[in-house]
Design a protein around this motif. Sequence first.
Motif, PDB file in Angstrom:
ATOM      1  N   PRO A  37     -24.794  37.031 -29.711  1.00 50.31           N
ATOM      2  CA  PRO A  37     -25.402  37.334 -28.403  1.00 50.31           C
ATOM      3  C   PRO A  37     -26.875  37.742 -28.546  1.00 50.31           C
ATOM      4  O   PRO A  37     -27.688  37.409 -27.688  1.00 50.31           O
ATOM      5  CB  PRO A  37     -24.553  38.487 -27.875  1.00 50.31           C
ATOM      6  CG  PRO A  37     -23.236  38.331 -28.540  1.00 50.31           C
ATOM      7  CD  PRO A  37     -23.552  37.771 -29.909  1.00 50.31           C
ATOM      8  N   LEU A  38     -27.214  38.420 -29.636  1.00 46.90           N
ATOM      9  CA  LEU A  38     -28.603  38.825 -29.852  1.00 46.90           C
ATOM     10  C   LEU A  38     -29.498  37.610 -30.039  1.00 46.90           C
ATOM     11  O   LEU A  38     -30.551  37.505 -29.412  1.00 46.90           O
ATOM     12  CB  LEU A  38     -28.712  39.758 -31.052  1.00 46.90           C
ATOM     13  CG  LEU A  38     -30.122  40.175 -31.451  1.00 46.90           C
ATOM     14  CD1 LEU A  38     -30.828  40.868 -30.295  1.00 46.90           C
ATOM     15  CD2 LEU A  38     -30.093  41.060 -32.685  1.00 46.90           C
ATOM     16  N   SER A  39     -29.093  36.668 -30.884  1.00 49.86           N
ATOM     17  CA  SER A  39     -29.933  35.492 -31.104  1.00 49.86           C
ATOM     18  C   SER A  39     -30.033  34.642 -29.842  1.00 49.86           C
ATOM     19  O   SER A  39     -31.091  34.067 -29.553  1.00 49.86           O
ATOM     20  CB  SER A  39     -29.428  34.666 -32.285  1.00 49.86           C
ATOM     21  OG  SER A  39     -28.161  34.129 -32.018  1.00 49.86           O
ATOM     22  N   LYS A  42     -29.732  45.103 -24.447  1.00 50.35           N
ATOM     23  CA  LYS A  42     -28.293  45.368 -24.389  1.00 50.35           C
ATOM     24  C   LYS A  42     -27.551  44.688 -25.540  1.00 50.35           C
ATOM     25  O   LYS A  42     -26.519  45.177 -25.990  1.00 50.35           O
ATOM     26  CB  LYS A  42     -27.715  44.906 -23.053  1.00 50.35           C
ATOM     27  CG  LYS A  42     -28.093  45.797 -21.902  1.00 50.35           C
ATOM     28  CD  LYS A  42     -27.518  45.291 -20.599  1.00 50.35           C
ATOM     29  CE  LYS A  42     -28.008  46.147 -19.436  1.00 50.35           C
ATOM     30  NZ  LYS A  42     -27.599  45.619 -18.138  1.00 50.35           N
ATOM     31  N   ALA A  43     -28.100  43.557 -26.015  1.00 57.09           N
ATOM     32  CA  ALA A  43     -27.481  42.839 -27.135  1.00 57.09           C
ATOM     33  C   ALA A  43     -27.847  43.469 -28.477  1.00 57.09           C
ATOM     34  O   ALA A  43     -27.338  43.054 -29.506  1.00 57.09           O
ATOM     35  CB  ALA A  43     -27.889  41.375 -27.108  1.00 57.09           C
ATOM     36  N   GLY A  44     -28.756  44.463 -28.450  1.00 58.66           N
ATOM     37  CA  GLY A  44     -29.094  45.172 -29.677  1.00 58.66           C
ATOM     38  C   GLY A  44     -30.469  44.882 -30.238  1.00 58.66           C
ATOM     39  O   GLY A  44     -30.766  45.256 -31.365  1.00 58.66           O
ATOM     40  N   ALA A  45     -31.329  44.216 -29.479  1.00 61.84           N
ATOM     41  CA  ALA A  45     -32.667  43.899 -29.961  1.00 61.84           C
ATOM     42  C   ALA A  45     -33.538  45.151 -29.999  1.00 61.84           C
ATOM     43  O   ALA A  45     -33.446  46.009 -29.127  1.00 61.84           O
ATOM     44  CB  ALA A  45     -33.324  42.849 -29.063  1.00 61.84           C
ATOM     45  N   THR A  46     -34.367  45.214 -31.015  1.00 61.51           N
ATOM     46  CA  THR A  46     -35.326  46.306 -31.111  1.00 61.51           C
ATOM     47  C   THR A  46     -36.630  45.878 -30.455  1.00 61.51           C
ATOM     48  O   THR A  46     -36.849  44.683 -30.197  1.00 61.51           O
ATOM     49  CB  THR A  46     -35.598  46.667 -32.581  1.00 61.51           C
ATOM     50  OG1 THR A  46     -36.197  45.527 -33.226  1.00 61.51           O
ATOM     51  CG2 THR A  46     -34.320  47.065 -33.307  1.00 61.51           C
ATOM     52  N   ILE A  49     -38.329  41.985 -30.125  1.00 62.43           N
ATOM     53  CA  ILE A  49     -38.802  41.428 -28.861  1.00 62.43           C
ATOM     54  C   ILE A  49     -40.283  41.085 -28.961  1.00 62.43           C
ATOM     55  O   ILE A  49     -40.716  40.015 -28.530  1.00 62.43           O
ATOM     56  CB  ILE A  49     -38.516  42.399 -27.701  1.00 62.43           C
ATOM     57  CG1 ILE A  49     -36.998  42.501 -27.483  1.00 62.43           C
ATOM     58  CG2 ILE A  49     -39.219  41.959 -26.419  1.00 62.43           C
ATOM     59  CD1 ILE A  49     -36.577  43.592 -26.545  1.00 62.43           C
ATOM     60  N   ASP A  50     -41.067  41.975 -29.572  1.00 58.55           N
ATOM     61  CA  ASP A  50     -42.489  41.703 -29.771  1.00 58.55           C
ATOM     62  C   ASP A  50     -42.707  40.477 -30.651  1.00 58.55           C
ATOM     63  O   ASP A  50     -43.596  39.660 -30.390  1.00 58.55           O
ATOM     64  CB  ASP A  50     -43.196  42.912 -30.389  1.00 58.55           C
ATOM     65  CG  ASP A  50     -43.320  44.078 -29.430  1.00 58.55           C
ATOM     66  OD1 ASP A  50     -43.128  43.884 -28.210  1.00 58.55           O
ATOM     67  OD2 ASP A  50     -43.605  45.197 -29.912  1.00 58.55           O
ATOM     68  N   LEU A  51     -41.901  40.335 -31.699  1.00 61.29           N
ATOM     69  CA  LEU A  51     -42.032  39.190 -32.601  1.00 61.29           C
ATOM     70  C   LEU A  51     -41.721  37.889 -31.879  1.00 61.29           C
ATOM     71  O   LEU A  51     -42.430  36.892 -32.032  1.00 61.29           O
ATOM     72  CB  LEU A  51     -41.111  39.357 -33.813  1.00 61.29           C
ATOM     73  CG  LEU A  51     -41.154  38.234 -34.838  1.00 61.29           C
ATOM     74  CD1 LEU A  51     -42.541  38.117 -35.447  1.00 61.29           C
ATOM     75  CD2 LEU A  51     -40.116  38.467 -35.912  1.00 61.29           C
ATOM     76  N   VAL A  52     -40.673  37.882 -31.064  1.00 59.65           N
ATOM     77  CA  VAL A  52     -40.315  36.681 -30.303  1.00 59.65           C
ATOM     78  C   VAL A  52     -41.437  36.318 -29.334  1.00 59.65           C
ATOM     79  O   VAL A  52     -41.817  35.150 -29.217  1.00 59.65           O
ATOM     80  CB  VAL A  52     -38.974  36.891 -29.556  1.00 59.65           C
ATOM     81  CG1 VAL A  52     -38.759  35.829 -28.498  1.00 59.65           C
ATOM     82  CG2 VAL A  52     -37.832  36.883 -30.537  1.00 59.65           C
ATOM     83  N   ALA A  53     -41.982  37.309 -28.654  1.00 57.40           N
ATOM     84  CA  ALA A  53     -43.088  37.051 -27.723  1.00 57.40           C
ATOM     85  C   ALA A  53     -44.301  36.523 -28.475  1.00 57.40           C
ATOM     86  O   ALA A  53     -44.962  35.576 -28.024  1.00 57.40           O
ATOM     87  CB  ALA A  53     -43.440  38.325 -26.963  1.00 57.40           C
ATOM     88  N   HIS A  54     -44.588  37.102 -29.633  1.00 59.06           N
ATOM     89  CA  HIS A  54     -45.733  36.665 -30.441  1.00 59.06           C
ATOM     90  C   HIS A  54     -45.549  35.217 -30.898  1.00 59.06           C
ATOM     91  O   HIS A  54     -46.480  34.411 -30.816  1.00 59.06           O
ATOM     92  CB  HIS A  54     -45.896  37.600 -31.646  1.00 59.06           C
ATOM     93  CG  HIS A  54     -47.031  37.230 -32.530  1.00 59.06           C
ATOM     94  ND1 HIS A  54     -48.343  37.462 -32.186  1.00 59.06           N
ATOM     95  CD2 HIS A  54     -47.051  36.652 -33.751  1.00 59.06           C
ATOM     96  CE1 HIS A  54     -49.121  37.028 -33.153  1.00 59.06           C
ATOM     97  NE2 HIS A  54     -48.359  36.534 -34.111  1.00 59.06           N
TER      98      HIS A  54
END
Length: 83
Positions: free
Chosen positions: A11-13, A40-44, A48-53
């Motif tokens: 769910p996190l991925s 809610k899935a456990g992301a830090t 989230i910042d890395l995915v946005a970057h």
Amino acid sequence: MKTGRINRPTPLSLALHALKTAILEGATWRYEQLVSVAVKAGATDEQIDLVAHEAIEAMFARAEQPITPRNLTHLCAAGYFRR
């Protein structure tokens, strides 16, 4: 006989992938909801910042490629251009 397991995305991925896709599509109205789902899935915050970057880097890389008549139809079909 040994049965193989299917590696299903967590769910996190899935949540982080949905956030990255929304950023690439420019779906700003979904950011808050998708960030909440990822948390809610456990992301830090760092994940989230890395995915946005990564999504922003991909947008810049795509922006530097010239549009030719050959790939123009592909871009229009993929929904990168809106009317």
